[in-house]
Design an enzyme around this catalytic site. Structure first.
Site, short mmCIF file in Angstrom:
data_model
loop_
_atom_site.label_atom_id
_atom_site.label_comp_id
_atom_site.label_asym_id
_atom_site.label_seq_id
_atom_site.Cartn_x
_atom_site.Cartn_y
_atom_site.Cartn_z
N SER A 142 52.51 21.74 55.16
CA SER A 142 53.19 21.07 54.05
C SER A 142 54.69 21.13 54.32
O SER A 142 55.15 22.01 55.06
CB SER A 142 52.88 21.80 52.74
N TYR A 155 52.25 29.55 47.96
CA TYR A 155 51.72 28.35 48.61
C TYR A 155 52.50 28.09 49.91
O TYR A 155 51.90 27.88 50.97
CB TYR A 155 51.85 27.15 47.66
N1 LIG Z 1 49.57 16.35 47.41
C1 LIG Z 1 50.70 16.78 47.96
O1 LIG Z 1 51.82 16.49 47.48
C2 LIG Z 1 50.67 17.61 49.21
C3 LIG Z 1 51.90 17.93 49.82
C4 LIG Z 1 51.89 18.71 50.96
C5 LIG Z 1 50.70 19.15 51.51
N2 LIG Z 1 49.53 18.82 50.90
C6 LIG Z 1 48.31 19.35 51.50
O2 LIG Z 1 47.41 18.29 51.78
C7 LIG Z 1 46.07 18.75 51.68
C8 LIG Z 1 45.27 17.83 50.80
O3 LIG Z 1 45.85 17.85 49.51
P1 LIG Z 1 45.54 16.76 48.38
O4 LIG Z 1 46.82 16.54 47.67
O5 LIG Z 1 44.80 15.63 48.94
O6 LIG Z 1 44.62 17.66 47.42
P2 LIG Z 1 43.35 17.26 46.51
O7 LIG Z 1 43.26 18.29 45.46
O8 LIG Z 1 43.44 15.84 46.10
O9 LIG Z 1 42.14 17.42 47.53
C9 LIG Z 1 41.82 18.68 48.06
C10 LIG Z 1 40.33 18.80 48.21
O10 LIG Z 1 40.04 20.08 48.78
C11 LIG Z 1 38.89 20.60 48.14
N3 LIG Z 1 38.85 22.05 48.22
C12 LIG Z 1 39.62 22.95 47.54
N4 LIG Z 1 39.25 24.19 47.82
C13 LIG Z 1 38.22 24.11 48.70
C14 LIG Z 1 37.41 25.06 49.35
N5 LIG Z 1 37.57 26.38 49.13
N6 LIG Z 1 36.45 24.63 50.19
C15 LIG Z 1 36.25 23.30 50.39
N7 LIG Z 1 36.98 22.35 49.79
C16 LIG Z 1 37.96 22.75 48.96
C17 LIG Z 1 39.03 20.13 46.69
O11 LIG Z 1 37.76 20.16 46.01
C18 LIG Z 1 39.57 18.73 46.87
O12 LIG Z 1 38.53 17.78 46.95
C19 LIG Z 1 46.16 20.19 51.15
O13 LIG Z 1 46.05 21.10 52.21
C20 LIG Z 1 47.54 20.26 50.55
O14 LIG Z 1 48.06 21.56 50.51
C21 LIG Z 1 49.48 18.07 49.77
#
Ligand SMILES: NC(=O)c1ccc[n+]([C@@H]2O[C@H](COP(=O)([O-])OP(=O)(O)OC[C@H]3O[C@@H](n4cnc5c(N)ncnc54)[C@H](O)[C@@H]3O)[C@@H](O)[C@H]2O)c1
Length: 268
Positions: A142, A155
């Protein structure tokens, strides 16, 4: 690595960026094993893939469950015949509070999913990937993994751990046919706050996020897939992530203050 005719495992395939990755990968001729704790989320992903839904297998696995993760490669191979790529995308955020106000269970949960789960998945699949003519591991860190975000300190620390783990892995695998790519998304428009159990949908709807320019999840997936095809070392997703990557090197203290000023309204 190419996308067509390859089998990719995508964790967190039931929502957000992961869902868009799954859909775009099958549209580009890949087959995908989607892994998530949300069965409903994965069903929706398959539905959204339309006629290509039969290219997707779904696996309800909590990536923090080492035994379930260890059993996963054979299940993916049973479904698709082989496995070529692993996209470690699943992740959660922490409550928007200072470290002093976080409990140990809250801290452990963030590290368990974001770092330990990703490491379990990598350890489970790597022996299989090393046997392929070409393979690829893609890990999502991230912008918060290289820049301090107040209210997301644990985080950020978990994502910084992902960064060094992935870069170390890249170096260790340099003389193999396994590519390693590290992704730094900026702010992406997903439901991660609700999915992480930090806020209810109602609370999110009430919040004014107008000041944050966010990248759409489908655009984020497009950028990540282009990085996979180029065997990129680092992929910065969004102008915020690209810009802060420069600023944090040039003037780290100023970069930290800039993010603090932007984020302080979210801190309880
Ligand atoms: N959304 C943002 O602004 C952002 C920014 C930087 C990094 N990220 C990273 O991108 C990735 C995806 O994020 P997103 O925004 O699409 O999140 P999201 O919440 O939309 O999707 C994440 C998915 O991971 C699944 N998940 C959570 N814990 C789990 C576990 N223990 N085992 C299996 N599945 C699990 C959830 O059920 C969900 O479907 C993450 O690693 C997040 O940290 C997101």
């Amino acid at each position: 690595m190419k996308i067509t005719n390859k089998v990719y495992v995508v964790t967190g395939g039931g929502n957000g960026i992961g869902r868009e990755l799954v859909i775009q990968l099958v549209n580009r001729g890949a087959r995908v094993a989607a892994v998530d704790i949300s069965e409903a989320g994965m069903q929706e992903t398959v539905k959204l893939a339309g006629s290509l839904g039969d290219k997707i297998s779904t696996h309800i696995v909590d990536i923090t469950d080492s035994a379930a993760v260890e059993a996963l490669p054979e299940k993916v191979i049973a479904a698709h015949g082989s496995v070529d790529g692993l996209i470690n995308n699943a992740g959660i955020i922490q409550p928007f509070v200072r470290v002093v106000d976080l409990t140990f269970p809250q801290i452990n949960k963030v590290f368990d999913v974001n770092f330990t789960g990703l490491m379990f998945m990598t350890k489970a699949f790597l022996p299989y990937l090393l046997k392929r003519p070409e393979a690829h591991i893609i890990n999502l860190s991230s912008m918060g993994g290289f820049l301090p975000v107040p209210g997301q300190t644990i985080y950020g620390a978990s994502k910084a751990a992902v960064k060094l783990f992935t870069e170390g892995l890249h170096s260790e695998l340099l003389d193999t046919q396994v590519h390693v790519t590290l992704v730094f998304p900026g702010a992406i428009k997903t439901n991660i706050t609700v999915n992480s159990g930090i806020m209810t949908q109602e609370q999110v709807d009430k919040q004014d996020m107008g000041q944050f320019k966010m990248t759409e999840a489908d655009k984020a997936a497009e950028i990540i897939i282009s990085g996979i095809e180029r065997n990129a070392y680092h992929v910065f997703v969004g102008s915020d992530s690209k810009m802060m990557n420069f600023l944090v090197r040039l003037a780290p203290k100023r970069a930290a203050k800039l993010i603090f000023d932007q984020m302080k309204s979210l801190l309880k």
